[in-house]
Design an enzyme around this catalytic site. Structure first.
Site, mmCIF file in Angstrom:
data_model
loop_
_atom_site.group_PDB
_atom_site.id
_atom_site.type_symbol
_atom_site.label_atom_id
_atom_site.label_comp_id
_atom_site.label_asym_id
_atom_site.label_seq_id
_atom_site.Cartn_x
_atom_site.Cartn_y
_atom_site.Cartn_z
ATOM 1 N N ARG A 103 -18.212 52.438 -76.836
ATOM 2 C CA ARG A 103 -16.990 52.260 -76.040
ATOM 3 C C ARG A 103 -16.527 53.572 -75.439
ATOM 4 N NH1 ARG A 103 -13.986 49.918 -81.225
ATOM 5 N NH2 ARG A 103 -16.161 49.367 -81.612
ATOM 6 N N ASP A 144 -30.423 50.534 -78.350
ATOM 7 C CA ASP A 144 -28.999 50.558 -78.022
ATOM 8 C C ASP A 144 -28.748 50.852 -76.537
ATOM 9 O OD1 ASP A 144 -26.452 50.108 -78.927
ATOM 10 O OD2 ASP A 144 -26.124 52.135 -79.696
ATOM 11 N N LYS A 178 -25.408 55.636 -90.101
ATOM 12 C CA LYS A 178 -25.792 54.281 -90.481
ATOM 13 C C LYS A 178 -26.633 54.325 -91.755
ATOM 14 C CE LYS A 178 -26.030 52.460 -85.745
ATOM 15 N NZ LYS A 178 -24.910 51.519 -85.815
ATOM 16 N N GLU A 207 -19.504 54.647 -80.753
ATOM 17 C CA GLU A 207 -19.742 55.577 -79.637
ATOM 18 C C GLU A 207 -19.876 54.860 -78.298
ATOM 19 O OE1 GLU A 207 -22.090 54.266 -81.341
ATOM 20 O OE2 GLU A 207 -23.588 53.726 -79.848
HETATM 21 N N1 BES Z 1 -24.887 49.947 -81.322
HETATM 22 C C1 BES Z 1 -24.022 49.605 -82.383
HETATM 23 C C2 BES Z 1 -23.807 48.093 -82.514
HETATM 24 C C3 BES Z 1 -24.978 47.283 -82.962
HETATM 25 C C4 BES Z 1 -25.039 46.822 -84.247
HETATM 26 C C5 BES Z 1 -25.970 46.905 -82.077
HETATM 27 C C6 BES Z 1 -26.101 46.032 -84.654
HETATM 28 C C7 BES Z 1 -27.029 46.139 -82.482
HETATM 29 C C8 BES Z 1 -27.100 45.686 -83.757
HETATM 30 C C9 BES Z 1 -22.662 50.240 -82.164
HETATM 31 O O1 BES Z 1 -22.688 51.510 -81.601
HETATM 32 C C10 BES Z 1 -22.021 50.373 -83.489
HETATM 33 O O2 BES Z 1 -22.516 51.108 -84.289
HETATM 34 N N2 BES Z 1 -20.937 49.653 -83.708
HETATM 35 C C11 BES Z 1 -20.217 49.689 -84.927
HETATM 36 C C12 BES Z 1 -18.759 49.819 -84.590
HETATM 37 C C13 BES Z 1 -17.870 50.032 -85.779
HETATM 38 C C14 BES Z 1 -18.109 51.393 -86.362
HETATM 39 C C15 BES Z 1 -16.443 49.875 -85.331
HETATM 40 C C16 BES Z 1 -20.478 48.384 -85.668
HETATM 41 O O3 BES Z 1 -20.475 47.317 -85.055
HETATM 42 O O4 BES Z 1 -20.687 48.442 -86.865
HETATM 43 ZN ZN ZN Z 2 -24.311 52.003 -80.475
HETATM 44 MN MN MN Z 3 -22.888 53.049 -83.007
#
Ligand code: BES
Ligand code: ZN
Ligand code: MN
Length: 473
Positions: A323, A260, A249, A321
């Protein structure tokens, strides 16, 4: 979590503040404007009135806010023992209104744990007033007690989500979950890395291996209805730290990564409340808890990994991760816990935040009766949800050319496709997916009953979902 703020029904004890609530135009000399406060200073007492706004538009969230506003004012005025008038809440919304009042009070006074030395603050005692006539069938005391237990579940969830990642590794989280269940009729099993491996939870392990802090699978069983075959499976995402892994990230997105595990905290918080209130339902909570980090053992984009279900998964993005670990936990719940219906709850996608912001969670469901049950539960909690569609073409978007399924969409719709991925593993059981990525955390509170940080999203709705099992027998 210890409920330090005493809240109970008013029984004639002396108080140093009385709070009453008025609609617009209801009394002369007070506008009654929404959340407006008017003070009356007496010799030993500071009474005040809180405006509820227009009578026609007064809703459940407003009710919670009004009570939260009241206790915050009382705290600012250094009151020790206050009495709040329940009449409006009760006549407007009945039992739900009483719960809203307790919720507003307890969440309005919520404070996150701190990690500095601090003198213990004096606690406020809260007494809720209702005339005997209003409490027709004499249930009020029981309603207050039930709501209090429910709010302890919300407090627990908030505490866990607010806790820094280094102070809440999967191992520590598992310990907290077990400790909170102590003395309650909840059976807790904690599976360690070796057991997870032996079971064949390859998808969970692929993520879990990315950190020196090993994963845990936490299983909590509550059996409140021995005569029923029903067994709801609540699967909560328990990622205690999500850096994104090799699909790292950006720095600006890193601050919230400790939260999370909000889905896991919500499922657990709801279960504790069910147990305390002896809800007639059978519910099994399954929590895959791990970190998602970079290490020599981390999985990589392009990898193909196995899963407990036997399906192979192509990794399109290591930051998707949630899912992966949920897929294995869902399969575990079906195979090892014989759950009859599935609900998964997770901070799953940033896209759901883009869609609904911080006040509304996205929901997917492939069974209308199960969705209707969920809606009834949400009607009691007054949390906001919106259902997303399940169309055929969305399923194609998570197909892989080389494996059974892919953890990344090939054409947008990030929230829906994340759900489609999970549905593959839950089928053919009735399944609901709740994406609380937007609602679990607020940097700046939107409502009076929130404080900066964790919201405890999902706890109350999941609790009422358990109660629906009792209602629908
Ligand atoms: N835990 C994150 C999603 C998230 C984003 C939670 C912002 C709270 C605030 C999740 O694991 C994630 O990183 N999702 C990605 C998925 C993508 C790579 C398909 C996302 O939503 O960017
Ligand atoms: Zn996550
Ligand atoms: Mn993630």
């Amino acid at each position: 979590m210890e409920n330090e703020n005493r809240i109970q029904r008013y029984q004639g004890e002396p108080v140093d503040g009385e709070v009453r609530f008025f609609y617009e135009g209801e009394v002369s000399g007070f506008s009654g404007e929404y959340l407006k406060v008017r003070y009356y200073w007496g010799e030993e007492k500071a009474d005040f009135w809180i405006g509820l706004g227009k009578k026609e538009s007064f809703g459940r969230i407003d009710c919670k806010e009004a009570f939260a506003k009241a206790v915050k004012e009382a705290k600012a005025l250094e009151r020790r023992r206050i009495c709040l008038d329940l009449t409006k809440a009760l006549e407007r919304f009945g039992k739900d209104g009483v719960t809203d009042a307790v919720e507003g009070c307890m969440l309005g006074l919520y404070e996150p744990e701190t990690f500095r030395e601090k003198e213990k603050e004096e606690q406020i005692e809260i007494a809720l007033f209702a005339s005997r006539e209003m409490d027709g069938d004499g249930s009020l005391d029981a309603w207050i007690r039930e709501a209090k237990h429910l709010m302890e579940g919300v407090w627990f969830a908030r505490h866990m989500v607010n806790r820094p990642g280094n102070k809440l590794t999967p191992e520590i989280f598992a310990g907290e979950l077990k400790q909170e269940a102590e003395g309650l009729p909840i059976q807790v099993d904690i599976l360690e890395e070796q057991q997870i491996q032996r079971l064949g939870m390859e998808a969970f392990l692929a993520v879990g291996k990315s950190s020196a802090n090993p994963p845990r699978l936490i299983v909590m069983r509550y059996r409140g209805d021995a005569d029923s075959e029903e067994n709801y499976g609540f699967i909560g995402k328990g990622v205690t730290c999500d850096t994104g892994g090799y699909c790292l990230k950006p720095a600006a997105s890193m601050l919230g990564i400790k939260g999370d595990m909000a889905g896991a905290a919500a499922a657990a918080g709801a279960l504790y409340a069910m147990a305390k209130n002896q809800v007639k339902a059978n519910v099994t909570v399954v929590i895959p808890s791990c970190e998602n980090r970079i290490s020599r053992e981390s999985f990589l984009p392009g990898d193909v990994i196995g899963s407990l279900s036997g399906k192979n998964i192509e990794i399109g993005n290591t930051d998707a991760e949630g899912r992966l670990i949920l897929a294995d936990a869902i399969t575990y719940a079906i195979q090892n816990e014989r759950v009859t219906k599935i609900l998964d709850i997770a901070t799953l996608t940033g896209a759901v935040v883009a869609m609904f912001g911080f006040t509304t969670a996205g929901v997917m469901c492939d069974d209308d009766a199960w969705y209707e049950t969920f809606e009834a539960a949400a009607g009691h909690s007054a949390e906001q949800y919106w259902r997303l569609p399940i169309f055929k073409e969305y399923k194609k978007m998570v197909e892989s050319k080389i494996a059974d399924v892919r953890n990344l969409s090939n054409g947008g719709c990030a929230s829906i496709t994340a759900g489609m991925f999970l549905k593959t593993f839950a089928s053919p059981l009735p399944w609901i997916h709740v994406d609380i990525a937007g609602t679990a955390w607020v940097d700046s509170p939107i409502w009076e009953f929130q404080s900066a940080g964790a919201t405890g999203a999902g706890v109350t709705t999941l609790y009422y979902l358990g109660k629906e099992q009792e209602n629908r027998r």
